[in-house]
Write an enzyme that holds these catalytic residues in place. Structure first.
Site, mmCIF file in Angstrom:
data_model
loop_
_atom_site.group_PDB
_atom_site.id
_atom_site.type_symbol
_atom_site.label_atom_id
_atom_site.label_comp_id
_atom_site.label_asym_id
_atom_site.label_seq_id
_atom_site.Cartn_x
_atom_site.Cartn_y
_atom_site.Cartn_z
ATOM 1 C CE LYS A 39 -0.216 -0.110 5.039
ATOM 2 N NZ LYS A 39 -1.057 -0.008 6.236
ATOM 3 N NE ARG A 137 -6.632 0.242 11.405
ATOM 4 C CZ ARG A 137 -5.380 0.080 10.979
ATOM 5 N NH1 ARG A 137 -4.518 1.073 11.074
ATOM 6 N NH2 ARG A 137 -4.982 -1.072 10.479
ATOM 7 C CG HIS A 169 -3.742 -4.811 11.734
ATOM 8 N ND1 HIS A 169 -2.771 -5.341 10.925
ATOM 9 C CD2 HIS A 169 -3.288 -3.583 12.102
ATOM 10 C CE1 HIS A 169 -1.782 -4.469 10.788
ATOM 11 N NE2 HIS A 169 -2.064 -3.397 11.517
ATOM 12 N NE ARG A 227 -2.554 -8.352 7.329
ATOM 13 C CZ ARG A 227 -3.152 -8.730 8.462
ATOM 14 N NH1 ARG A 227 -3.687 -9.935 8.570
ATOM 15 N NH2 ARG A 227 -3.221 -7.903 9.488
ATOM 16 C CE1 TYR A 270 10.112 32.641 3.426
ATOM 17 C CE2 TYR A 270 10.295 30.251 3.226
ATOM 18 C CZ TYR A 270 10.010 31.500 2.670
ATOM 19 O OH TYR A 270 9.601 31.571 1.361
ATOM 20 C CB CYS A 317 11.991 26.488 2.099
ATOM 21 S SG CYS A 317 13.055 27.644 2.995
ATOM 22 C CG ASP A 319 9.921 24.417 -3.718
ATOM 23 O OD1 ASP A 319 9.123 23.501 -3.950
ATOM 24 O OD2 ASP A 319 9.606 25.629 -3.713
#
Length: 377
Positions: A39, A137, A169, A227, A270, A317, A319
């Site tokens: 996943k 869950r 699980h 799993r 920043y 930042c 990027d």
């Protein structure tokens, strides 16, 4: 492996490490079958190439959270059995059945929707029924389990579904000795007994509960299939117990985009959270929080550059981020390693996770789509 510098960064994925890890986990699982959890784009490693390596390593099946992930595997040529377990109303269930994708169900309403799709396609749905044994869950709690079994058996008699698995699980398998582990095993055994008494759990039905942590610590929880997830990618499911012989598969690298000499007292990035203490050289690394480098790594996480570890200097930042390399001779185009297996002195994903107060799952799955995955066989 040579790779043209078409981008300033790449996530290098060692497929041989994945094959090694799967083979190791298969050995730890005894005779149990192995379903590799792929996943979330194979935990950020790239869905199809990684899944192929997982199967080559000895897994007989694959698991995805969502149907669309399973359909992407089919589109990529993967023919192995696939289970998708997280299904919400209105998803392409008929398309999944046509692609021979196995599905999970934990409430009668979803069973009805799956059966309707089976009638439309003329293909019986292969179903794994999920019991909630204490995770709170997904899954049917034991109080609702008999109703789920009754509905499933009704649809099985009609020919709309086949019951091929019963699963649950663990919530705390990564905390050895946690009292919930024994309680969950007891609840799962109770769910299996009810299913057997109802005629829904014959010898052909696959029983499965163990995740990566349970595989390495709970042999009594192997049942018919295990799993593994994070462990297949070489990251320990229980770091305090060691690495279990696993080899990390991902190395995240970038190439320095700019170096410049600055004076003492210069604020960096920043908020000026970092200020130079003397004349020094700053290097710009073109990766940021849009690529999965957590903003929380500001002033905390280390990278390997110019043969030495450097702490991120100033705010991460979107990027890019900066490092202070002092008087060391680094240049634009030089490689920076954020994390890898640690063989060359670079930080590991586990170190990043420990530094940032998270788990390795988050470190690798957050690496963004604009960072290409480059595969080493």
């Amino acid at each position: 492996m040579d790779h043209p510098m078409i981008t300033p960064a790449e996530a290098r994925v060692d497929l041989s490490a994945i094959r090694h890890n799967v083979a190791l986990l298969k050995e730890r699982a005894g005779g149990a079958e192995l379903m590799g959890a792929v996943k979330a784009d194979a935990y950020g490693h790239g869905l199809v190439p990684t899944s192929e390596a997982v199967l080559q390593g000895g897994a007989g099946r694959l698991g995805t959270a969502f149907i669309q992930e399973a359909l992407a595997l089919r589109a990529g040529g993967v023919t192995a059995p696939i289970l998708s377990w997280l299904i919400t109303p209105g998803e392409p269930i008929a398309e999944a059945l046509a692609a021979d994708v196995e599905l999970s169900a934990s409430h009668p309403g979803l069973l009805d929707e799956i059966a309707a799709a089976a009638r439309r396609t003329g293909r019986a749905a292969k179903l794994h029924l999920e019991a909630d044994t204490g995770m709170s869950r997904g899954g049917a709690p034991l109080a609702a389990w008999p109703d789920l079994l009754a509905k499933a058996l009704e649809l099985k008699a009609e020919g709309a579904i086949e019951i091929v698995g019963i699963w649950s699980h663990f919530a705390c398998a990564d905390i050895p000795g946690h009292p919930s582990i024994a309680r969950q095993l007891e609840a799962y055994e109770a769910a299996l007994k009810l299913a057997e008494q109802a005629g829904a759990a014959g010898s052909e039905v696959i029983r499965h509960m163990s995740n990566s942590a349970a595989i390495v610590t709970l042999p009594e929880a192997r049942f018919d299939m295990v799993r593994p997830g994070i462990a297949m990618y070489g990251l320990s499911p229980i770091p305090e117990l060691g690495d279990f012989g696993l080899r990390p598969a991902m190395t995240l690298v970038a190439r320095i985009g700019l170096v410049k000499r600055v004076a003492e007292g210069c604020g960096v990035s920043y908020g000026h959270l970092y200020t130079t203490s003397c004349e020094t050289t700053l290097a710009l690394v073109p990766l940021g929080y849009a690529d999965g480098v957590l903003r929380h790594a500001t002033g905390r996480a280390e990278v390997l550059a110019g043969g030495r570890r450097r702490t991120i200097a100033g705010r991460v930042c979107m990027d890019q981020f900066m490092i202070d390399v002092g008087d060391d001779p680094v240049a634009a185009g030089d490689e920076v390693v954020l994390f890898g297996p640690g063989d060359g002195g670079e930080p590991t994903a586990q170190e990043w996770a420990d530094t940032l107060g998270t788990i390795t799952h988050e470190i690798v799955t957050r690496i963004g789509a604009r960072v290409p995955r480059v595969y080493h066989k």
